[in-house]
Design an enzyme around this catalytic site. Structure first.
Site, short mmCIF file in Angstrom:
data_model
loop_
_atom_site.label_atom_id
_atom_site.label_comp_id
_atom_site.label_asym_id
_atom_site.label_seq_id
_atom_site.Cartn_x
_atom_site.Cartn_y
_atom_site.Cartn_z
N TYR A 1 21.89 46.50 47.73
CA TYR A 1 20.56 46.36 48.24
C TYR A 1 19.52 45.94 47.85
CZ TYR A 1 23.14 46.46 53.05
OH TYR A 1 24.23 45.97 53.51
N HIS B 1 33.79 38.21 47.00
CA HIS B 1 33.52 38.95 47.48
C HIS B 1 31.54 39.51 46.81
CE1 HIS B 1 30.79 40.80 50.10
NE2 HIS B 1 30.23 42.14 49.78
N PHE B 2 31.82 39.64 45.67
CA PHE B 2 30.51 40.00 44.49
C PHE B 2 30.34 38.90 43.71
CE2 PHE B 2 32.40 41.27 41.23
CZ PHE B 2 33.12 43.03 41.21
N HIS B 3 30.98 37.94 43.63
CA HIS B 3 30.90 36.45 42.56
C HIS B 3 30.33 36.60 43.44
CE1 HIS B 3 33.18 38.50 39.54
NE2 HIS B 3 32.38 37.00 38.36
N ARG C 1 42.85 44.10 41.88
CA ARG C 1 41.64 43.79 41.24
C ARG C 1 42.17 44.14 40.05
NH1 ARG C 1 37.07 47.56 43.03
NH2 ARG C 1 35.76 46.14 41.98
N ARG C 2 41.04 44.25 39.36
CA ARG C 2 41.25 44.41 37.74
C ARG C 2 42.58 44.87 36.40
NH1 ARG C 2 37.00 50.01 39.03
NH2 ARG C 2 35.45 48.48 39.31
#
Lengths: 166, 549, 224, 46
Positions: free
Chosen positions: B228, B376-378, B439-440
């Site tokens: 946020y 998602h966070f890209h 991921r990763r």
């Protein structure tokens, strides 16, 4: 500034109500799956000392593997480690179709992940903690379990397999 | 209305934030494509071995510089600008802010050295017992402390302004920036505690071990509000600046915009367990409570969506737009700042949907730690936030330097290229995640990759290449603008949209701080207190450190 | 609405929230979770007498599972049983009785006579500690495996693989605690503590105190 | 209703906004629903 109650455009008011309803809908669907269908997330199971969990003869992870508790019901003790090499012990488990397997997974060094492909088993493996979920395997086949959390340079080669025989 | 004129010194101060941010972005973004190419099977890491030892060292550089350094520096600069410009007054104590800035810079350097020396290949989440060099943890601490100090400088400025204007409504951009800075002060308590009580003494050899479960809980106390902290500055721009830029539109609802910022302040910290749904050490009841709070914090984002789109529609209709959708075309798409932010906003819709799925308690079992998460966070931090910040810098840099933006057409193209590249990249990542790809992982080498992932992995590489081109365009535009001799004729106008609603209608309780702060703290204590209490009471410092990279 | 009434409502609401929170945080009352029903069984003890789950109602029972030919490390299990017995006064049980039962999963070799000799050899106080088994192996597997969820497996040659565990069952026949491999606090310490928590709950299982205990279950105020 | 001397946003009817948000909601339901169905089809974990 005003001491009046907040003015909200009618369109926006409707949208806010609608958003709230939609979120309640999602929350309900999630709750039904969790409490009605038993699709739950891991709960605190037991705490162990990661320094000795793999070597202490009293530890089930000193002899990891499958145990048949009663017909068709298994406990699978799985140890994840990065030292000396990145692997799960055991690397392979064989169960007949229709078996219900409780996975007890812990780590003797760094954090790992544990995800069985095509099932809902997916959790963190944290040193000092034991992660447990129970999965029923109905369909024969090979289900890889793979490491999903970065655990050093061998993270990408860390996996094992559950072979479900007909 | 008379705008506040920033002095040269103030412009330099904001500009130095921008400089560090863009430097971090340019280095960090070099490694993004390398990860993507690796997925597609074109592994470049062996060729750069003298410099960067492994995929994971590259991934650490990418994550730390882009997600932590670029965002934090840009945001602190932007918030400082908003507070000064919004309140129409200089900083109360500029030295304090300078001290904060330099602490952050020293912190970045201190963290960068071990990262580049391959002594801190722990990724940007630095989960113990992976043990980095102490300088890495010290550097991160300094960055956080520096940002606190800068925040205190902003609050002091606000208090000074309030003394001078006891009756006035805080101007929106200053208000929203102060809420963002406050949110950051509250939420970083978690990671500060993690580093100061566990990781730093441990890496210095003062304590023998750490408790990884407790460390994770501290980390995610900060980890979700962190997003946020990233997105709210973009919201400020979307709410209060974009409508003006897009066609002289007005902000649809001042009061609801303020309300949504307050809800973010109250609700964005007490929900960190939604990153720990599958952690073994946290009772499911509390995970469920956090999931319900996560659903609640989705609500102000829905409000934001309405207000921002309605404000944009106002701009579009003012420009002569008709019909249900046709007004969209009448927005000022030729302005690179507008194009970048609109495209960022469009992709944020999908980021929001993915986030909703992640947040949904057991639904997370399908997605946890799969490629869905970076996908998602890209969309969120790397597009909604980063592309918006790029858009903001397209007017902010000319404003600060007095130079004309170099090749605005290239800048517009840059935004579009990013948009296209990100669609290809993140769509492939989301699908891979649903298929079960973790991921990763350098998936190009992983032994368990089934053939049906290959086409998606190829798309990841293609998307990465396109994004690389876009990033290069952005840096070129920034660099050429800074170096250009062509100055703007008159001072660049700072785009601040007026409110459509008379500000006299904004209720007085939306400008009172105390109840919201108490509410935020009370809720944190309520939903974090019991679990943290249990975890701390039963702390087991049994994990020694490991360097397995 | 009347302003005082509204403020009063807020106040009441705050009090409820805070007390619920304080209840969870400070845990004035701790309980053990009600895990599942213990299995019903019918065993033969070291004196050739019948031992059924029915006759254990109203008593706390601590179970463990082993076999006589178990190599040396198994003695730790017996030691824990004995330690709990000698320290039983620490648990302040009042007039509640505790039984200790060791179930052997090797009925072929562990006849009543063998079990009796074994009890003597380890110096067991057979007044409260029984050794029992059942010659029906399938039934035994159901009792120990499905019922107490404890794994054991016959490896041939009189050798067994098994995971050591203790199970604590309350007077209503409900499993209240399982002690599997854990490293932080010794099993004996935890069992003693849990016995006193359980006894406290039994003593307070009438009247208004019962409500507080039910709330403790609701708020998961579980004793560690 | 708000007093007349204050300017309000009531005259402006953001119909396009509603249309966009409807599209968004439908997309959300579809995508979220798909993932939810995957979860359900894989069965219980306790």
């Amino acid at each position: 500034m005003s001491a009046q109650p907040m003015h909200i455009h009618p369109y926006e008011r409707n949208w806010m109500v609608f958003s709230a309803v939609m979120l309640v809908l999602f929350a309900t669907a999630v709750s039904v799956a969790a409490f009605g269908m038993g699709i739950q997330v891991p709960a605190p199971e037991q705490r162990v000392d990661p320094r000795i969990v793999a070597t202490d003869p009293n530890s089930p992870w000193s002899n990891p593997g499958l145990r048949e508790v009663s017909p068709g019901k298994y406990d699978a003790y799985i140890l994840a480690h990065a030292i000396p090499v990145w692997e799960y012990l055991p690397k392979e488990i064989t169960v007949p179709a229709g078996s219900s397997v409780s996975f007890y997974v812990t780590s003797s060094d760094v954090q790992h992940g544990f995800k069985i492909q095509d099932t809902n088993a997916n959790f963190m493996v944290i040193p000092g903690q034991v992660s447990k979920l129970t999965i029923k395997f109905n369909k024969p086949g090979t289900y890889n379990y793979i490491c999903t959390e970065y655990c050093g340079s061998g993270h990408g080669i860390m996996y094992g397999a559950i072979i479900v025989t007909p | 209305m008379k705008q506040y004129q920033l002095s040269t010194g103030e412009k330099k101060f904001i500009g130095s934030h921008l400089l560090v941010a863009i430097l971090a972005l340019s280095v960090g973004s070099l490694f993004g494509p390398l990860q993507a190419f690796e997925h597609a099977g074109w592994d470049i890491y062996p060729y750069i071995k003298p410099l960067i030892k492994s995929y994971y060292q590259g991934l650490t550089v990418h994550g730390v510089l882009n997600a932590l350094v670029w965002t934090t520096f840009f945001i602190m600069g932007f918030l400082t600008f908003n507070v000064m410009f919004g309140l129409k007054r200089p900083l109360k104590n500029p030295t304090l802010n300078k001290v904060g800035f330099w602490l952050m810079v020293v912190g970045v350097v201190a963290a960068a050295i071990p990262i580049l020396a391959n002594q801190a290949t722990v990724l940007f989440t630095f989960y113990p017992p992976l043990k980095a060099n102490w300088a890495f943890y010290l550097g991160l601490t300094l960055v956080v402390v520096g940002s606190w100090v800068e925040g205190w400088g902003l609050f002091m400025t606000y208090f000074a302004w309030r003394k001078e204007n006891p009756k006035e409504l805080t101007p929106f951009i200053a208000f929203a920036s102060l809420v963002t800075a406050l949110l950051w002060q509250i939420c970083t308590i978690g990671v500060a505690t993690e580093i100061l009580t566990m990781l730093l003494p441990w890496s210095l050899g003062l304590i023998a071990g750490v408790d990884p479960q407790l460390a994770r809980t501290y980390f995610w106390f900060t980890g979700h509000p962190l997003v946020y902290f990233w997105i709210l500055p973009a919201y400020i721009s979307w709410y209060a600046m974009l409508p003006k830029q897009a066609g002289n539109g007005k902000m649809f609802s001042d009061s609801l915009a303020r309300l949504s910022f307050w809800i973010f302040l109250v609700l964005s910290t007490p929900l960190g367990f939604h990153h720990q749904y599958v952690d073994p050490g946290i009772p499911p009841v509390w995970k469920f409570i956090h999931s319900m709070l996560t659903f609640s914090v989705f609500f102000p984002s829905m409000m934001t969506a309405f207000t921002v789109i309605a404000s944009l529609e106002h701009a579009g209709r003012k420009n002569g737009g008709k019909g249900t959708f046709a007004w969209i075309g009448k927005l000022n798409w030729s302005d690179p700042s507008v194009a970048a932010q609109l495209l960022a906003g469009i992709l944020f819709f999908f980021g929001g949907i993915g986030g909703l799925a992640n947040a949904s308690y057991n639904v997370n079992l399908v997605l946890h730690n799969t490629a869905f998460i970076p996908g998602h966070f890209h969309l969120t931090v790397a597009t909604a936030v980063t592309l918006s910040f790029m858009g903001i810098s397209y007017w902010l840099l000319p404003y600060l330097t007095g130079k004309k933006l170099w090749m605005p057409k290239l800048a517009v193209a840059q935004a579009w290229i990013w948009f296209v590249g990100m669609i290809i990249f993140s769509n492939a990542m989301h699908v891979l995640g649903l298929l079960g790809a973790p991921r990763r992982v350098p998936l190009g080498l992983a032994p368990y990759v089934p053939p049906e992932w290959n086409s998606r992995l190829f798309q990841v590489g293609v998307g990465g290449a396109i994004l690389f081109v876009s990033g290069a365009c952005y840096l070129t535009v920034m660099l050429m603008t800074a170096l250009s001799k062509e100055t703007v004729k008159e001072e660049v106008e700072v785009p601040v949209a007026e409110s459509m609603q008379d500000l006299a209608l904004t209720p007085v309780w939306l400008d009172r701080w105390a109840p919201w702060i108490y509410g935020a703290l009370a809720l944190i204590v309520l939903v974090y207190g019991p679990v943290l209490f249990d975890l701390i009471k039963n702390i087991a410092l049994t994990s020694p450190g490991f360097r397995v990279w | 609405m009347n302003k005082y009434l509204l403020n009063g409502l807020y106040f009441l609401f705050a009090i409820i929230i805070i007390s619920a929170f304080a209840f969870k945080l400070f845990q004035p009352i701790k309980v053990l979770p009600r895990m599942q029903l213990a299995p019903a069984f019918n065993l033969t003890d070291q004196n050739d007498a019948r031992l059924t789950s029915e006759e254990l109602r109203g008593k706390f029972v601590l179970y463990n599972f082993t076999y006589v030919n178990c190599p040396a490390p198994c003695y730790n299990l017996n030691k824990t049983m004995q330690e709990v017995q000698t320290r039983l006064s620490e648990a302040e049980l009042g007039d509640i009785q505790v039984e200790f039962i060791t179930i052997s999963f090797d009925p072929d070799r562990d006849t009543s006579a063998v079990l009796r000799t074994y009890a003597d050899s380890i110096g067991a106080d057979t007044k409260q500690w029984s050794f029992a088994t059942n010659t029906n192996k399938a039934l035994l597997k159901t009792i120990i495996g499905s019922g107490f969820e404890t794994y054991y497996e016959d490896k041939g040659d009189g050798k067994f693989a098994f995971d050591p565990s203790f199970v604590l069952v309350d007077g209503w026949g409900i499993v209240r605690a399982e002690y599997r491999y854990q490293t932080e606090v010794s099993d004996a310490d935890r069992i003693i503590r849990h016995l006193s928590v359980l006894a406290e709950e039994v003593r307070n299982s009438t009247g208004t105190a019962k409500l507080a205990y039910e709330a403790a279950h609701l708020f998961l105020c579980y004793a560690p | 209703m708000a007093k007349k001397e204050h300017e309000n946003n009531d005259e402006f009817r953001p119909n396009g906004t509603i249309a966009i948000l409807v599209v968004f909601v439908i997309t959300t339901l579809l995508i979220w629903g798909t993932i939810y169905m995957i979860l359900i089809s894989r069965g219980s974990t306790i």
